[in-house]
Design a protein around this motif. Structure first.
Motif, PDB file in Angstrom:
ATOM      1  N   ASP A 206       0.821  -0.806  -0.051  1.00  0.00           N
ATOM      2  CA  ASP A 206       0.260   0.391  -0.131  1.00  0.00           C
ATOM      3  C   ASP A 206       1.175   1.286   0.358  1.00  0.00           C
ATOM      4  OD1 ASP A 206      -2.873   0.578   0.818  1.00  0.00           O
ATOM      5  OD2 ASP A 206      -1.645   2.669   1.285  1.00  0.00           O
ATOM      6  N   LEU A 207       0.545   2.074  -0.072  1.00  0.00           N
ATOM      7  CA  LEU A 207       1.673   3.275  -0.836  1.00  0.00           C
ATOM      8  C   LEU A 207       0.798   4.585   0.352  1.00  0.00           C
ATOM      9  CD1 LEU A 207       1.694   3.981  -4.968  1.00  0.00           C
ATOM     10  CD2 LEU A 207       3.278   2.819  -3.129  1.00  0.00           C
ATOM     11  N   ASN A 208       0.017   4.414   1.483  1.00  0.00           N
ATOM     12  CA  ASN A 208      -0.199   5.134   1.755  1.00  0.00           C
ATOM     13  C   ASN A 208      -0.187   4.773   2.901  1.00  0.00           C
ATOM     14  OD1 ASN A 208      -0.639   8.534   1.930  1.00  0.00           O
ATOM     15  ND2 ASN A 208      -3.063   7.997   2.627  1.00  0.00           N
ATOM     16  N   VAL A 209      -0.751   4.261   4.032  1.00  0.00           N
ATOM     17  CA  VAL A 209      -0.178   2.874   5.102  1.00  0.00           C
ATOM     18  C   VAL A 209      -0.072   2.347   5.153  1.00  0.00           C
ATOM     19  CG1 VAL A 209      -3.285   4.615   5.887  1.00  0.00           C
ATOM     20  CG2 VAL A 209      -3.035   1.824   4.520  1.00  0.00           C
ATOM     21  N   PRO A 210       0.704   1.910   6.528  1.00  0.00           N
ATOM     22  CA  PRO A 210       1.407   2.794   6.790  1.00  0.00           C
ATOM     23  C   PRO A 210       1.543   4.429   7.616  1.00  0.00           C
ATOM     24  CG  PRO A 210       2.426   1.295   7.598  1.00  0.00           C
ATOM     25  CD  PRO A 210       1.454   0.595   6.685  1.00  0.00           C
ATOM     26  N   HIS A 211       2.433   3.767   6.273  1.00  0.00           N
ATOM     27  CA  HIS A 211       3.446   5.014   5.582  1.00  0.00           C
ATOM     28  C   HIS A 211       3.665   5.094   3.817  1.00  0.00           C
ATOM     29  CE1 HIS A 211       4.943   5.770   9.611  1.00  0.00           C
ATOM     30  NE2 HIS A 211       5.680   4.414  10.017  1.00  0.00           N
ATOM     31  N   ASN A 212       3.335   6.586   4.139  1.00  0.00           N
ATOM     32  CA  ASN A 212       3.429   7.237   1.993  1.00  0.00           C
ATOM     33  C   ASN A 212       4.872   7.117   1.709  1.00  0.00           C
ATOM     34  OD1 ASN A 212       3.726   9.498  -0.029  1.00  0.00           O
ATOM     35  ND2 ASN A 212       1.330   8.937   0.404  1.00  0.00           N
ATOM     36  N   PRO A 213       5.388   6.815   0.436  1.00  0.00           N
ATOM     37  CA  PRO A 213       6.704   6.449   0.405  1.00  0.00           C
ATOM     38  C   PRO A 213       7.414   8.192   0.474  1.00  0.00           C
ATOM     39  CG  PRO A 213       4.930   5.525  -2.035  1.00  0.00           C
ATOM     40  CD  PRO A 213       4.731   6.103   0.081  1.00  0.00           C
ATOM     41  N   THR A 214       6.690   9.043   0.203  1.00  0.00           N
ATOM     42  CA  THR A 214       6.874  10.485   0.473  1.00  0.00           C
ATOM     43  C   THR A 214       7.662  10.832   1.955  1.00  0.00           C
ATOM     44  OG1 THR A 214       5.103  11.332   0.859  1.00  0.00           O
ATOM     45  CG2 THR A 214       5.567  11.427  -1.150  1.00  0.00           C
ATOM     46  N   GLU A 215       7.451  10.081   2.849  1.00  0.00           N
ATOM     47  CA  GLU A 215       7.673  10.046   4.342  1.00  0.00           C
ATOM     48  C   GLU A 215       8.720   9.281   4.525  1.00  0.00           C
ATOM     49  OE1 GLU A 215       3.083  10.347   6.514  1.00  0.00           O
ATOM     50  OE2 GLU A 215       3.753   8.600   5.299  1.00  0.00           O
ATOM     51  N   TYR A 216       9.150   8.162   3.885  1.00  0.00           N
ATOM     52  CA  TYR A 216      10.033   7.660   4.144  1.00  0.00           C
ATOM     53  C   TYR A 216      10.960   7.710   3.569  1.00  0.00           C
ATOM     54  CZ  TYR A 216       8.439   3.964   2.563  1.00  0.00           C
ATOM     55  OH  TYR A 216       7.674   3.092   1.420  1.00  0.00           O
ATOM     56  N   LEU A 217      10.781   8.517   2.463  1.00  0.00           N
ATOM     57  CA  LEU A 217      12.477   8.378   1.452  1.00  0.00           C
ATOM     58  C   LEU A 217      12.868  10.038   0.566  1.00  0.00           C
ATOM     59  CD1 LEU A 217      12.061   5.705  -1.211  1.00  0.00           C
ATOM     60  CD2 LEU A 217      13.420   5.765   0.444  1.00  0.00           C
ATOM     61  N   ARG A 218      13.685  10.124   0.910  1.00  0.00           N
ATOM     62  CA  ARG A 218      14.135  11.525   0.333  1.00  0.00           C
ATOM     63  C   ARG A 218      13.547  11.341  -1.318  1.00  0.00           C
ATOM     64  NH1 ARG A 218      20.331  10.726   1.375  1.00  0.00           N
ATOM     65  NH2 ARG A 218      19.872  10.987  -1.197  1.00  0.00           N
ATOM     66  N   ARG A 266      -4.117  12.173   4.309  1.00  0.00           N
ATOM     67  CA  ARG A 266      -5.720  11.750   3.547  1.00  0.00           C
ATOM     68  C   ARG A 266      -5.663  10.345   4.187  1.00  0.00           C
ATOM     69  NH1 ARG A 266      -9.121  14.911   1.878  1.00  0.00           N
ATOM     70  NH2 ARG A 266     -10.559  13.607   0.310  1.00  0.00           N
ATOM     71  N   LYS A 267      -5.114  10.133   5.389  1.00  0.00           N
ATOM     72  CA  LYS A 267      -5.033   8.296   5.410  1.00  0.00           C
ATOM     73  C   LYS A 267      -5.980   7.629   5.930  1.00  0.00           C
ATOM     74  CE  LYS A 267       0.304   8.261   6.487  1.00  0.00           C
ATOM     75  NZ  LYS A 267       0.460   8.227   5.424  1.00  0.00           N
ATOM     76  N   ALA A 268      -6.156   6.404   5.758  1.00  0.00           N
ATOM     77  CA  ALA A 268      -7.335   6.519   6.111  1.00  0.00           C
ATOM     78  C   ALA A 268      -7.528   4.289   5.512  1.00  0.00           C
ATOM     79  CB  ALA A 268      -8.755   6.415   4.770  1.00  0.00           C
ATOM     80  N   GLY A 269      -8.001   3.853   6.280  1.00  0.00           N
ATOM     81  CA  GLY A 269      -8.812   2.306   6.215  1.00  0.00           C
ATOM     82  C   GLY A 269      -7.805   1.367   5.769  1.00  0.00           C
ATOM     83  N   LEU A 270      -7.046   1.618   6.495  1.00  0.00           N
ATOM     84  CA  LEU A 270      -6.059  -0.112   6.345  1.00  0.00           C
ATOM     85  C   LEU A 270      -6.048  -0.202   7.502  1.00  0.00           C
ATOM     86  CD1 LEU A 270      -5.326  -2.497   4.995  1.00  0.00           C
ATOM     87  CD2 LEU A 270      -3.534  -1.259   4.381  1.00  0.00           C
TER      88      LEU A 270
END
Length: 273
Positions: A206-218, A266-270
């Motif tokens: 999943d590309l948003n939960v628990p973390h979006n790749p923009t949050e953990y990759l430069r 806008r995290k939701a759902g998982l």
């Protein structure tokens, strides 16, 4: 009858039986149609086509194939079509891309059981059915639009209706970079990944939960990863293709990252298992 003789008879019977034909299901909302290998190979519109640089085989390939639009009678240009493979890959494409193509043409390649195709990476099979394109550069057809091991094609409502949790803020203008990035996401990422737990694919995380790749990759590393996944993490069994500038322009990559950053809020759902 001696046991050895019985075994030899059974073996001879197995060789005498015809190979079981594969089946492709096409469901456009008016009842599913089943196409079998031998029926497709016997069609009057079957052709031998050459793909000079096949996306999966990484070389020139020759196929017996039928024009894909010929199997989509009853589809409208505004429809969304879902192509589902036996390995969990699910690619969504607009029907207009196939029905009203300008330059590129989609074909259903059919594997003849008597003349099987070679294996692709790691011994994986591409058959029995494979969507291939002639002149893919004309419409900038990306690697995710070449689904192999195809089992089902079905008509869909628009992705935003089926999966509301992947949609950006409705207050955004239609021409905003985020909305443009949402379109890029659907074309390039949604075939393998879910977002907020929603989507048909089951290959990638999943590309948003628990973390979006923009949050953990430069950002520079994320851009490099999208262009060439092996440049960041060498993994011979990796399935993610790289997206070169032909498949994904720099402007489209900018828009995709803008959408992903927006969706990180806008995290939701998982839920975690």
């Amino acid at each position: 009858m001696p046991a050895l003789l019985r075994r030899l008879c059974l073996l001879a019977l197995c060789f005498a039986l015809p190979l079981r034909a594969a089946e492709l299901t096409v469901d456009l909302g008016q009842g599913a149609r089943i196409y079998r290998t031998e029926q497709l190979l016997a069609r009057s519109d079957v052709r031998t086509i050459t793909i000079p640089d096949d996306v999966s085989f990484k070389r020139a390939m020759h196929y017996r194939a039928v024009p894909l639009k010929a199997l989509l009678q009853g589809a409208d240009a505004d429809d969304a079509l879902l192509f589902v493979a036996t390995d969990g890959f699910a690619a969504e494409m607009p029907a207009t891309q196939i029905l009203k193509a300008h330059g590129s043409e989609a074909w259903l390649a059919i594997e003849d059981p008597a003349h099987p195709w070679p294996s692709i990476a790691d011994g994986k099979a591409a058959g029995p059915f494979y969507v291939v394109w002639t002149d893919p550069q004309a419409m900038r057809i990306g690697p995710e639009q070449w689904p192999f091991q195809l089992a089902t094609i079905r008509r869909l409502a628009p992705a935003a209706e089926r999966f509301p949790a992947i949609t950006p803020d409705k207050a955004l203008k239609p021409d905003s970079a985020i909305r443009k990035g949402f379109a890029v996401f659907q074309r390039t990422c949604f075939a393998c990944h879910t977002l907020n737990g929603q989507g048909d694919a089951r290959l990638g995380p999943d590309l948003n939960v628990p973390h979006n790749p923009t949050e953990y990759l430069r950002e520079d590393l994320l851009r490099a990863y999208i262009r060439d996944p092996q440049s960041l993490r060498y993994w011979p069994q990796a399935r993610m293709p790289g997206f070169d500038h032909q498949a994904l322009s720099d402007a489209e990559l900018d828009e995709l990252l803008t959408y992903l950053r927006h969706m990180s809020g806008r995290k939701a759902g998982l839920e975690k298992p």
